[in-house]
Write an enzyme that holds these catalytic residues in place. Sequence first.
Site, PDB file in Angstrom:
ATOM      1  N   TRP A 187     -24.872   8.575 -24.915  1.00 43.13           N
ATOM      2  CA  TRP A 187     -25.849   9.655 -24.324  1.00 43.13           C
ATOM      3  C   TRP A 187     -25.588  10.014 -23.001  1.00 43.13           C
ATOM      4  CZ3 TRP A 187     -27.333  11.837 -28.406  1.00 43.13           C
ATOM      5  CH2 TRP A 187     -27.621  10.968 -29.342  1.00 43.13           C
TER       6      TRP A 187
ATOM      7  N   ASN B  76     -19.587   4.883 -42.262  1.00 43.54           N
ATOM      8  CA  ASN B  76     -19.698   3.812 -41.178  1.00 43.54           C
ATOM      9  C   ASN B  76     -21.448   3.284 -41.738  1.00 43.54           C
ATOM     10  OD1 ASN B  76     -19.380   2.160 -39.319  1.00 43.54           O
ATOM     11  ND2 ASN B  76     -20.514   3.225 -37.716  1.00 43.54           N
TER      12      ASN B  76
ATOM     13  N   ASP C 234     -40.298   0.718 -29.951  1.00 45.71           N
ATOM     14  CA  ASP C 234     -39.233  -0.130 -30.869  1.00 45.71           C
ATOM     15  C   ASP C 234     -39.729  -1.438 -31.055  1.00 45.71           C
ATOM     16  OD1 ASP C 234     -36.496  -1.037 -31.555  1.00 45.71           O
ATOM     17  OD2 ASP C 234     -35.759   0.824 -30.559  1.00 45.71           O
TER      18      ASP C 234
ATOM     19  N   HIS D 223     -30.748   8.255 -40.102  1.00 42.89           N
ATOM     20  CA  HIS D 223     -29.270   8.107 -40.676  1.00 42.89           C
ATOM     21  C   HIS D 223     -29.366   6.468 -41.107  1.00 42.89           C
ATOM     22  CE1 HIS D 223     -27.002   6.832 -36.814  1.00 42.89           C
ATOM     23  NE2 HIS D 223     -27.842   6.095 -37.063  1.00 42.89           N
ATOM     24  N   ASP D 224     -30.226   5.761 -40.695  1.00 39.13           N
ATOM     25  CA  ASP D 224     -30.275   4.172 -40.930  1.00 39.13           C
ATOM     26  C   ASP D 224     -30.913   4.052 -42.414  1.00 39.13           C
ATOM     27  OD1 ASP D 224     -28.899   3.285 -38.718  1.00 39.13           O
ATOM     28  OD2 ASP D 224     -30.766   3.411 -37.747  1.00 39.13           O
TER      29      ASP D 224
ATOM     30  N   TYR E  45     -29.598  -7.489 -35.213  1.00 42.75           N
ATOM     31  CA  TYR E  45     -29.878  -8.413 -34.219  1.00 42.75           C
ATOM     32  C   TYR E  45     -29.978  -9.869 -34.362  1.00 42.75           C
ATOM     33  CZ  TYR E  45     -31.971  -3.777 -32.976  1.00 42.75           C
ATOM     34  OH  TYR E  45     -31.771  -2.245 -32.398  1.00 42.75           O
TER      35      TYR E  45
ATOM     36  N   ASP F  40     -43.586  -2.215 -35.244  1.00 44.87           N
ATOM     37  CA  ASP F  40     -42.500  -1.843 -36.420  1.00 44.87           C
ATOM     38  C   ASP F  40     -43.041  -0.568 -36.873  1.00 44.87           C
ATOM     39  OD1 ASP F  40     -41.634  -1.495 -39.239  1.00 44.87           O
ATOM     40  OD2 ASP F  40     -41.460  -3.622 -39.298  1.00 44.87           O
TER      41      ASP F  40
HETATM   42  N1  SAM Z   1     -32.747   5.965 -30.793  1.00 48.90           N
HETATM   43  C1  SAM Z   1     -31.585   5.323 -30.035  1.00 48.90           C
HETATM   44  C2  SAM Z   1     -30.334   5.907 -29.957  1.00 48.90           C
HETATM   45  O1  SAM Z   1     -30.058   6.941 -30.348  1.00 48.90           O
HETATM   46  O2  SAM Z   1     -29.692   5.634 -28.986  1.00 48.90           O
HETATM   47  C3  SAM Z   1     -31.307   3.919 -31.021  1.00 48.90           C
HETATM   48  C4  SAM Z   1     -30.984   4.214 -32.513  1.00 48.90           C
HETATM   49  S1  SAM Z   1     -30.418   2.733 -33.415  1.00 48.90           S
HETATM   50  C5  SAM Z   1     -29.182   3.300 -34.441  1.00 48.90           C
HETATM   51  C6  SAM Z   1     -31.977   2.568 -34.352  1.00 48.90           C
HETATM   52  C7  SAM Z   1     -33.077   2.041 -33.572  1.00 48.90           C
HETATM   53  O3  SAM Z   1     -34.376   1.994 -34.345  1.00 48.90           O
HETATM   54  C8  SAM Z   1     -32.756   0.747 -32.806  1.00 48.90           C
HETATM   55  O4  SAM Z   1     -33.306   0.703 -31.421  1.00 48.90           O
HETATM   56  C9  SAM Z   1     -33.887  -0.276 -33.568  1.00 48.90           C
HETATM   57  O5  SAM Z   1     -34.342  -1.172 -32.889  1.00 48.90           O
HETATM   58  C10 SAM Z   1     -34.960   0.851 -34.152  1.00 48.90           C
HETATM   59  N2  SAM Z   1     -35.482   0.261 -35.216  1.00 48.90           N
HETATM   60  C11 SAM Z   1     -35.183  -0.263 -36.381  1.00 48.90           C
HETATM   61  N3  SAM Z   1     -36.061  -0.314 -37.327  1.00 48.90           N
HETATM   62  C12 SAM Z   1     -37.073  -0.230 -36.504  1.00 48.90           C
HETATM   63  C13 SAM Z   1     -38.512  -0.629 -36.845  1.00 48.90           C
HETATM   64  N4  SAM Z   1     -38.933  -0.850 -38.279  1.00 48.90           N
HETATM   65  N5  SAM Z   1     -39.749  -0.100 -36.019  1.00 48.90           N
HETATM   66  C14 SAM Z   1     -39.199   0.224 -34.810  1.00 48.90           C
HETATM   67  N6  SAM Z   1     -38.118   0.300 -34.405  1.00 48.90           N
HETATM   68  C15 SAM Z   1     -36.958   0.269 -35.185  1.00 48.90           C
END
Ligand code: SAM
EC number: 2.1.1.4
Length: 346
Positions: A165, A303, A211, A256-257, A148, A237
């Site tokens: 989706w 990826n 989020d 997965h992140d 971001y 957070d």
């Molecule tokens: N769930 C959604 C989807 O499948 O389309 C978004 C998936 S995206 C890969 C990961 C999401 O986790 C993002 O919207 C990101 O902003 C949110 N995210 C990442 N770290 C975060 C945190 N520490 N607290 C809250 N949200 C977080």
Amino acid sequence: MSSAKELNYPHILIQYQNGFLVSKVMFTACELGVFDLLQESKEKLSSKAIAECLRSGLPGMERLLDACVGLKLLEVDVSKEGAFYCNTEISEQFLTKSSPKSQYHTCMYYSKTIYPCWQYLTEAVREGKNQYERAFGISSKAVFEALYRSEEEMLKFMYGLNAIWSLCGRDVIAAFDLSPFTMICDLGGGAGALAQECVSLYPDCTVTIFDLPKVIQTAKKHFVSLEKHQINFYEGDFFKDPLPEAELYILARILHDWSDENCVQLLTKVQKSCKTGGGVLLIETLLNEDKRGPLESQLYSLNMLVHTEGKERSPAEYSKLLTASGFKEIEIKKSGKLYDAILGRK
Ligand code: SAM
């Protein structure tokens, strides 16, 4: 001496070498607006008309259009007057910006963000870490700060992720009967496509999208109608702040992140906040247990390597994370599409 068979350069290698050329043709036609123009024009257009409308040179545009015909993304009619192009069903449905099933934004995210990172796949494999620093000159320590890095990047990411989706959101939300859960929290719910799918399939539920603050503000501004009273928003957070109480937590493409340690930390927190009898729904692309496929999941796992701190996992690996965090009665449903669903109970 090599045998004649060995000298025969395998066709599959040519296909693999050209894989990224194919992607770039599709992305470029999207970016220049070829498919949108042909959709709006309602009639077939010559390459000259297309080049003029899109303010592009003619020789390059002619080659791009013909490559799109080769890829079955355009059709062409050739007569004495010249060549006239129109969209195929695939490009009309999936590559025009205004189509409800549009993947235009995903293509743009792949082209502008994923593609530059993949130039450093070799380094990512060697070092075992994401390549934001090399690709974009920004620190890769806090993944989502890097993702971001500007409002434009955040919007591109949110549009890009949301698009899938429209193709398979219903399948993952319908994989289990979620009607017993009326208080749902979509953790890391981003632009809210799954929350909207949820309230449309289960009209008795309310969904809170949780989020990061700037994501929530953008979701409210650009993606989710504030008139949808079944959808609430919660800024925070998920590693640091308390989670809203819920009967079901949805984590779609969240685990997965992250590393296994971070996943257990987050899932344990979810388990503690979850009402008794409630649960957690993971939505992820699943690797086979032996990691030998499916190819899409294997590629997505690479990826994750170039982009994040995480990886794609097998059902057993997700079950282990859930069990370590106190969840029980874990069930897995394969949707037959790109993403699958795993339900764990408190
Ligand atoms: N769930 C959604 C989807 O499948 O389309 C978004 C998936 S995206 C890969 C990961 C999401 O986790 C993002 O919207 C990101 O902003 C949110 N995210 C990442 N770290 C975060 C945190 N520490 N607290 C809250 N949200 C977080």
